[in-house]
Enzyme design. Sequence first.
Site, PDB file in Angstrom:
ATOM      1  N   HIS A   9     -93.189 -46.338  14.455  1.00 28.60           N
ATOM      2  CA  HIS A   9     -93.776 -47.631  14.823  1.00 28.60           C
ATOM      3  C   HIS A   9     -94.480 -47.506  16.172  1.00 28.60           C
ATOM      4  O   HIS A   9     -93.913 -47.750  17.223  1.00 28.60           O
ATOM      5  CB  HIS A   9     -92.739 -48.759  14.811  1.00 28.60           C
ATOM      6  CG  HIS A   9     -91.474 -48.530  15.579  1.00 28.60           C
ATOM      7  ND1 HIS A   9     -90.592 -47.506  15.312  1.00 28.60           N
ATOM      8  CD2 HIS A   9     -90.915 -49.226  16.616  1.00 28.60           C
ATOM      9  CE1 HIS A   9     -89.570 -47.563  16.130  1.00 28.60           C
ATOM     10  NE2 HIS A   9     -89.750 -48.594  16.945  1.00 28.60           N
TER      11      HIS A   9
ATOM     12  N   GLU B  27     -81.928 -46.797  15.521  1.00 34.40           N
ATOM     13  CA  GLU B  27     -82.913 -46.893  16.594  1.00 34.40           C
ATOM     14  C   GLU B  27     -82.184 -46.885  17.923  1.00 34.40           C
ATOM     15  O   GLU B  27     -81.579 -47.876  18.328  1.00 34.40           O
ATOM     16  CB  GLU B  27     -83.756 -48.168  16.467  1.00 34.40           C
ATOM     17  CG  GLU B  27     -84.857 -48.225  17.518  1.00 34.40           C
ATOM     18  CD  GLU B  27     -85.774 -49.418  17.380  1.00 34.40           C
ATOM     19  OE1 GLU B  27     -86.925 -49.327  17.836  1.00 34.40           O
ATOM     20  OE2 GLU B  27     -85.333 -50.444  16.824  1.00 34.40           O
TER      21      GLU B  27
ATOM     22  N   HIS C  25     -90.215 -49.458   9.418  1.00 32.27           N
ATOM     23  CA  HIS C  25     -89.322 -49.969  10.462  1.00 32.27           C
ATOM     24  C   HIS C  25     -89.277 -51.488  10.437  1.00 32.27           C
ATOM     25  O   HIS C  25     -90.306 -52.159  10.546  1.00 32.27           O
ATOM     26  CB  HIS C  25     -89.818 -49.513  11.846  1.00 32.27           C
ATOM     27  CG  HIS C  25     -88.808 -49.674  12.935  1.00 32.27           C
ATOM     28  ND1 HIS C  25     -87.878 -48.700  13.225  1.00 32.27           N
ATOM     29  CD2 HIS C  25     -88.569 -50.689  13.786  1.00 32.27           C
ATOM     30  CE1 HIS C  25     -87.115 -49.106  14.230  1.00 32.27           C
ATOM     31  NE2 HIS C  25     -87.513 -50.318  14.586  1.00 32.27           N
TER      32      HIS C  25
ATOM     33  N   ASP D 101     -92.300 -53.010  12.285  1.00 32.61           N
ATOM     34  CA  ASP D 101     -91.466 -53.402  13.425  1.00 32.61           C
ATOM     35  C   ASP D 101     -91.362 -54.921  13.547  1.00 32.61           C
ATOM     36  O   ASP D 101     -91.397 -55.468  14.652  1.00 32.61           O
ATOM     37  CB  ASP D 101     -91.988 -52.797  14.734  1.00 32.61           C
ATOM     38  CG  ASP D 101     -90.946 -52.844  15.854  1.00 32.61           C
ATOM     39  OD1 ASP D 101     -89.770 -53.132  15.551  1.00 32.61           O
ATOM     40  OD2 ASP D 101     -91.306 -52.608  17.019  1.00 32.61           O
TER      41      ASP D 101
ATOM     42  N   ASP E  62     -86.508 -54.694  11.969  1.00 30.92           N
ATOM     43  CA  ASP E  62     -85.317 -54.989  12.771  1.00 30.92           C
ATOM     44  C   ASP E  62     -84.503 -56.167  12.260  1.00 30.92           C
ATOM     45  O   ASP E  62     -83.753 -56.790  13.030  1.00 30.92           O
ATOM     46  CB  ASP E  62     -85.723 -55.259  14.224  1.00 30.92           C
ATOM     47  CG  ASP E  62     -85.926 -53.977  15.010  1.00 30.92           C
ATOM     48  OD1 ASP E  62     -84.976 -53.185  15.085  1.00 30.92           O
ATOM     49  OD2 ASP E  62     -87.028 -53.768  15.548  1.00 30.92           O
TER      50      ASP E  62
ATOM     51  N   HIS F  80     -90.986 -44.566  20.993  1.00 32.92           N
ATOM     52  CA  HIS F  80     -90.325 -44.890  22.262  1.00 32.92           C
ATOM     53  C   HIS F  80     -90.208 -43.699  23.196  1.00 32.92           C
ATOM     54  O   HIS F  80     -89.819 -43.889  24.363  1.00 32.92           O
ATOM     55  CB  HIS F  80     -88.931 -45.503  22.053  1.00 32.92           C
ATOM     56  CG  HIS F  80     -88.939 -46.876  21.475  1.00 32.92           C
ATOM     57  ND1 HIS F  80     -89.184 -47.993  22.245  1.00 32.92           N
ATOM     58  CD2 HIS F  80     -88.761 -47.330  20.207  1.00 32.92           C
ATOM     59  CE1 HIS F  80     -89.145 -49.075  21.475  1.00 32.92           C
ATOM     60  NE2 HIS F  80     -88.897 -48.699  20.235  1.00 32.92           N
TER      61      HIS F  80
ATOM     62  N   HIS G 187     -84.644 -45.781  23.060  1.00 34.98           N
ATOM     63  CA  HIS G 187     -85.370 -47.052  22.984  1.00 34.98           C
ATOM     64  C   HIS G 187     -86.163 -47.200  24.277  1.00 34.98           C
ATOM     65  O   HIS G 187     -86.891 -46.271  24.653  1.00 34.98           O
ATOM     66  CB  HIS G 187     -84.408 -48.218  22.722  1.00 34.98           C
ATOM     67  CG  HIS G 187     -85.101 -49.480  22.331  1.00 34.98           C
ATOM     68  ND1 HIS G 187     -85.050 -50.632  23.102  1.00 34.98           N
ATOM     69  CD2 HIS G 187     -85.899 -49.775  21.274  1.00 34.98           C
ATOM     70  CE1 HIS G 187     -85.781 -51.570  22.525  1.00 34.98           C
ATOM     71  NE2 HIS G 187     -86.296 -51.091  21.412  1.00 34.98           N
TER      72      HIS G 187
END
Length: 384
Positions: free
Chosen positions: A221, A132, A28, A325, A30, A200, A159
């Site tokens: 993550h 995500e 993961h 992450d 971003d 999440h 999320h």
Amino acid sequence: MSSRTSVSARTLRRAEQLLERVPFLDGHNDLPWIIRSDANARGDVVAYDLRRNRRGRESDIPKLKTGRVSAQFWAAFVPTDEPHSTRTTLEQIELIRSLAVEYPEAFLPATRSADVARARREGRVASFVAVENGVGLENSLPLLRSFYALGVRYMTLCHNETLEWVDSATDVRRHGGLTDFGREVVREMNRLGMIVDLSHTTSEVMQQVLDLSVVPVAITHANARTLCNHPRNVTDEVLVRLKEKGSIVMATFVPNFLDQAARDWGRHFENEYGKFQHVEDEEAALREHARKAGPSPVATLGHVCDHLEYLVAKAGVDQVGVGSDFFGGVTPRGLENVSRFPHLFAELLRRGWSETDLTKIASANFLRVFRSVERHGDRCRKAA
């Protein structure tokens, strides 16, 4: 357990050589949202210029090479309050797809588990798409099928906010886990061959999906809640079930999910559910809190290793991987960017991990899960 690390140059070289022999897959990152949010690039991957090794960046092509990254799942992240969630999801998917178009010498567009080996042979990074936050589905299974057709190979169900069909770990629990539609989403992801990502989600959602899914799932993550009591982390009960179901949890680098002291310091900025609350001037607010409470405790590479060891102890060495992450925020000391992955493996070597077990953590465990999900999707398509 100790968060302190000190590895020799020889041990670091052993780690680098290991990652030159076996693929490393990060679950993961971003970067796509960082590019979208960048004041200059504003979503343009050419303007962001990934060929340059820029100070302060977590992810670019030179750092990926130094970090011996063979495969990367890039997150097409969308905030829950985004007014055009489907459009934004599609734009972020396209941003990820454009990485291989604009930097073909560095990235291989990847949709199959076998693409990791192919990318290594060609000296490129296998570039995978993940979504995500299922908010972009807008409660539509046909859209989920479209995401798959565009190359999405896992989706994080939610999320930091509860959706109409799934409870978030950092928001009010409205459904007791999944709704009927939420269960349909999981079944359809199984049928398509898309990995279900439970990061999440609440522990109740995790348990329900582990009951429902006919293939292994992932938590891409998150860390161990016993070591750091944050609702985003995974309980011992769920970790034990991951082993039973052949699934995977991937340790992450977010400081508030690593170190209890760092989490406790940061609670000043969280709501009652553990979700960070937006403030107008974040830097000023952090300075003021540090003035009153003292400086924030520093999470380190050693804390990540502590969590990896705990996850292995509870779930088994076949059920653990790494999902950094990196999101453009605070990072652990020693893991400031993607170039530092060999240092993580060097510390595990120093702690006595075998190269066989490190090979599993590096990518073998995730690829086993990926292949299982992939094969099920292939069988479903042949039977249709």
